[in-house]
Motif scaffolding. Sequence first.
Motif, PDB file in Angstrom:
ATOM      1  N   SER A   1       0.797  -1.241   0.000  1.00 40.00           N
ATOM      2  CA  SER A   1       0.000   0.000   0.000  1.00 40.00           C
ATOM      3  C   SER A   1       0.826   1.286   0.000  1.00 40.00           C
ATOM      4  N   PRO A   2       1.982   1.353   0.693  1.00 39.13           N
ATOM      5  CA  PRO A   2       2.761   2.602   0.552  1.00 39.13           C
ATOM      6  C   PRO A   2       3.255   2.817  -0.889  1.00 39.13           C
ATOM      7  N   LEU A   3       3.622   1.722  -1.566  1.00 42.78           N
ATOM      8  CA  LEU A   3       4.105   1.845  -2.946  1.00 42.78           C
ATOM      9  C   LEU A   3       2.961   2.296  -3.850  1.00 42.78           C
ATOM     10  N   SER A   4       1.814   1.687  -3.621  1.00 42.76           N
ATOM     11  CA  SER A   4       0.649   1.986  -4.436  1.00 42.76           C
ATOM     12  C   SER A   4       0.205   3.439  -4.244  1.00 42.76           C
ATOM     13  N   ALA A   5       0.266   3.925  -3.001  1.00 40.62           N
ATOM     14  CA  ALA A   5      -0.122   5.324  -2.736  1.00 40.62           C
ATOM     15  C   ALA A   5       0.830   6.284  -3.453  1.00 40.62           C
ATOM     16  N   ARG A   6       2.128   5.970  -3.414  1.00 39.46           N
ATOM     17  CA  ARG A   6       3.109   6.827  -4.104  1.00 39.46           C
ATOM     18  C   ARG A   6       2.867   6.808  -5.610  1.00 39.46           C
ATOM     19  N   PHE A   7       2.558   5.616  -6.109  1.00 40.67           N
ATOM     20  CA  PHE A   7       2.316   5.477  -7.548  1.00 40.67           C
ATOM     21  C   PHE A   7       1.134   6.334  -7.996  1.00 40.67           C
ATOM     22  N   VAL A   8       0.045   6.277  -7.239  1.00 37.58           N
ATOM     23  CA  VAL A   8      -1.162   7.029  -7.601  1.00 37.58           C
ATOM     24  C   VAL A   8      -0.838   8.528  -7.668  1.00 37.58           C
ATOM     25  N   GLU A   9       0.013   8.989  -6.756  1.00 39.14           N
ATOM     26  CA  GLU A   9       0.397  10.396  -6.745  1.00 39.14           C
ATOM     27  C   GLU A   9       1.290  10.744  -7.944  1.00 39.14           C
ATOM     28  N   LEU A  10       2.290   9.892  -8.173  1.00 41.32           N
ATOM     29  CA  LEU A  10       3.287  10.207  -9.217  1.00 41.32           C
ATOM     30  C   LEU A  10       2.716  10.134 -10.632  1.00 41.32           C
ATOM     31  N   ARG A  11       1.774   9.207 -10.842  1.00 40.33           N
ATOM     32  CA  ARG A  11       1.284   8.995 -12.210  1.00 40.33           C
ATOM     33  C   ARG A  11       0.548  10.212 -12.753  1.00 40.33           C
ATOM     34  N   GLN A  12       0.093  11.105 -11.842  1.00 35.76           N
ATOM     35  CA  GLN A  12      -0.653  12.292 -12.284  1.00 35.76           C
ATOM     36  C   GLN A  12       0.235  13.250 -13.067  1.00 35.76           C
ATOM     37  N   ASP A  13       1.509  13.335 -12.635  1.00 31.27           N
ATOM     38  CA  ASP A  13       2.367  14.392 -13.143  1.00 31.27           C
ATOM     39  C   ASP A  13       3.120  13.949 -14.400  1.00 31.27           C
ATOM     40  N   ARG A  14       2.402  13.986 -15.510  1.00 35.36           N
ATOM     41  CA  ARG A  14       2.979  13.504 -16.765  1.00 35.36           C
ATOM     42  C   ARG A  14       4.190  14.324 -17.206  1.00 35.36           C
ATOM     43  N   GLU A  15       4.121  15.651 -16.946  1.00 37.56           N
ATOM     44  CA  GLU A  15       5.243  16.510 -17.375  1.00 37.56           C
ATOM     45  C   GLU A  15       6.520  16.134 -16.653  1.00 37.56           C
ATOM     46  N   GLU A  16       6.375  15.910 -15.346  1.00 40.61           N
ATOM     47  CA  GLU A  16       7.535  15.539 -14.539  1.00 40.61           C
ATOM     48  C   GLU A  16       8.104  14.192 -15.019  1.00 40.61           C
ATOM     49  N   LEU A  17       7.207  13.250 -15.321  1.00 42.90           N
ATOM     50  CA  LEU A  17       7.666  11.930 -15.771  1.00 42.90           C
ATOM     51  C   LEU A  17       8.373  12.039 -17.117  1.00 42.90           C
ATOM     52  N   ASP A  18       7.807  12.867 -18.013  1.00 43.54           N
ATOM     53  CA  ASP A  18       8.456  13.097 -19.305  1.00 43.54           C
ATOM     54  C   ASP A  18       9.848  13.677 -19.104  1.00 43.54           C
ATOM     55  N   ALA A  19       9.944  14.624 -18.152  1.00 45.79           N
ATOM     56  CA  ALA A  19      11.232  15.284 -17.900  1.00 45.79           C
ATOM     57  C   ALA A  19      12.252  14.287 -17.347  1.00 45.79           C
ATOM     58  N   ILE A  20      11.785  13.409 -16.454  1.00 45.28           N
ATOM     59  CA  ILE A  20      12.690  12.387 -15.884  1.00 45.28           C
ATOM     60  C   ILE A  20      13.260  11.510 -17.005  1.00 45.28           C
ATOM     61  N   LEU A  21      12.372  11.074 -17.898  1.00 41.98           N
ATOM     62  CA  LEU A  21      12.821  10.160 -18.963  1.00 41.98           C
ATOM     63  C   LEU A  21      13.738  10.873 -19.955  1.00 41.98           C
ATOM     64  N   ALA A  22      13.442  12.151 -20.232  1.00 45.85           N
ATOM     65  CA  ALA A  22      14.282  12.899 -21.178  1.00 45.85           C
ATOM     66  C   ALA A  22      15.693  13.080 -20.601  1.00 45.85           C
TER      67      ALA A  22
END
Length: 352
Positions: A303-324
């Motif tokens: 559940s702690p991992l899942s809660a973090r995931f739900v939060e992080l998945r919202q921020d598409r721009e941040e995820l794009d930036a991480i991958l770039a």
Amino acid sequence: MRVVSGIQPTGQLHLGNYLGAIRNWVRMQDAMEEANRAQVAAGGSAPGNQCLFFLADLHAISMPHVPAELHAATLEMAAALVACGIDPDRSILFNQAQVPAHCELQWLLNGTARMGWLNRMTQFKDKSGKNREGASIALFTYPVLQAADVLLYQATHVPVGEDQKQHLEMARDIAQKFNNDFGNGEEVFTLPEPITPPDAARIMSLRDGTAKMSKSDPSDMSRINLTDDADAIMAKVKKAKTDPEPLPGEVEGLQGRPEALNLVSIYAAVEGSSPDKVLAQFGGQGFGAFKPALGELLVETLSPLSARFVELRQDREELDAILAKGALKARDLAGPTLDAAYNALGLVRGAR
Ligand code: TYM
């Protein structure tokens, strides 16, 4: 040490991925940092221990897929990895499609890989099933791209579940043959070592103890996903296939009971103990007692991992930036090995 591994962004991250691979990625990431610190403390310079983890989006096109969903799925899987503990500031996190060197090296290695080697790959047989003639060439040459993924970065260690070991053995065969045939006495590629966790190399389906837990199983009840909430996890564990016998006191008693063995192994892997210790606690009890305990342990861990995931998945721009950012670093690291492979083959690589 150079640690390299990947995951396909098709479907959701499940318990098999987590226990078989991702948890080890996080452990190795932490170990690399520790080793770098020790090296600096001992007066060494520029510690070279490094982890690279990537989303295998190029592999994902080897099976039918929906183009409009692939990028979103790639970002989701990146969020899942970060939620599980992959730190993009300490490890290089990227997706293959942003590093063209993966495709280039695959082509260069196609000259070395042998048809006979690929014909022996069990994953191709499983995934193509009865429709071998209709399978894509990408599915057939998939292991050569996987070899390129690790050889490109001179990987020394590749943390994977057991199902990927055969592909890694082929990567070693390709590296060895390429070095022999074209290396001129030099080692163009390092031979990578697969690292599988002894306690969780192969987590099995909750519906069939003889089939591995997999993203592609049509039944969602067969796996625990990172996104499952507490109710879903408890329900899946309670409905997991078992047999009518109580649990034995020792592991030998689980012979011929694949579903019971799987649940006990999952408990041990999550808890960080061993099947024998789990049976010392639950031996003699039925699944009516064991399943709720396993469900609770899973909920507590996930559940702690899942809660973090739900939060992080919202921020598409941040995820794009991480991958770039990760892709930039990966492209830099890949350059010298790609050049060396072109040169070894007598190809003149133009300016980029
Ligand atoms: P993939 O996406 O199927 O799985 C990612 C990782 O999870 C492990 N795994 C399991 N471990 C234990 N029990 C299970 N039931 C289970 N299911 C999956 C896999 O072994 C894997 O480590 N071809 C790879 C991705 C890849 C790759 C690479 C891996 C592409 N290039 C280079 C290592 C190095 C795959 O499809 O993994």
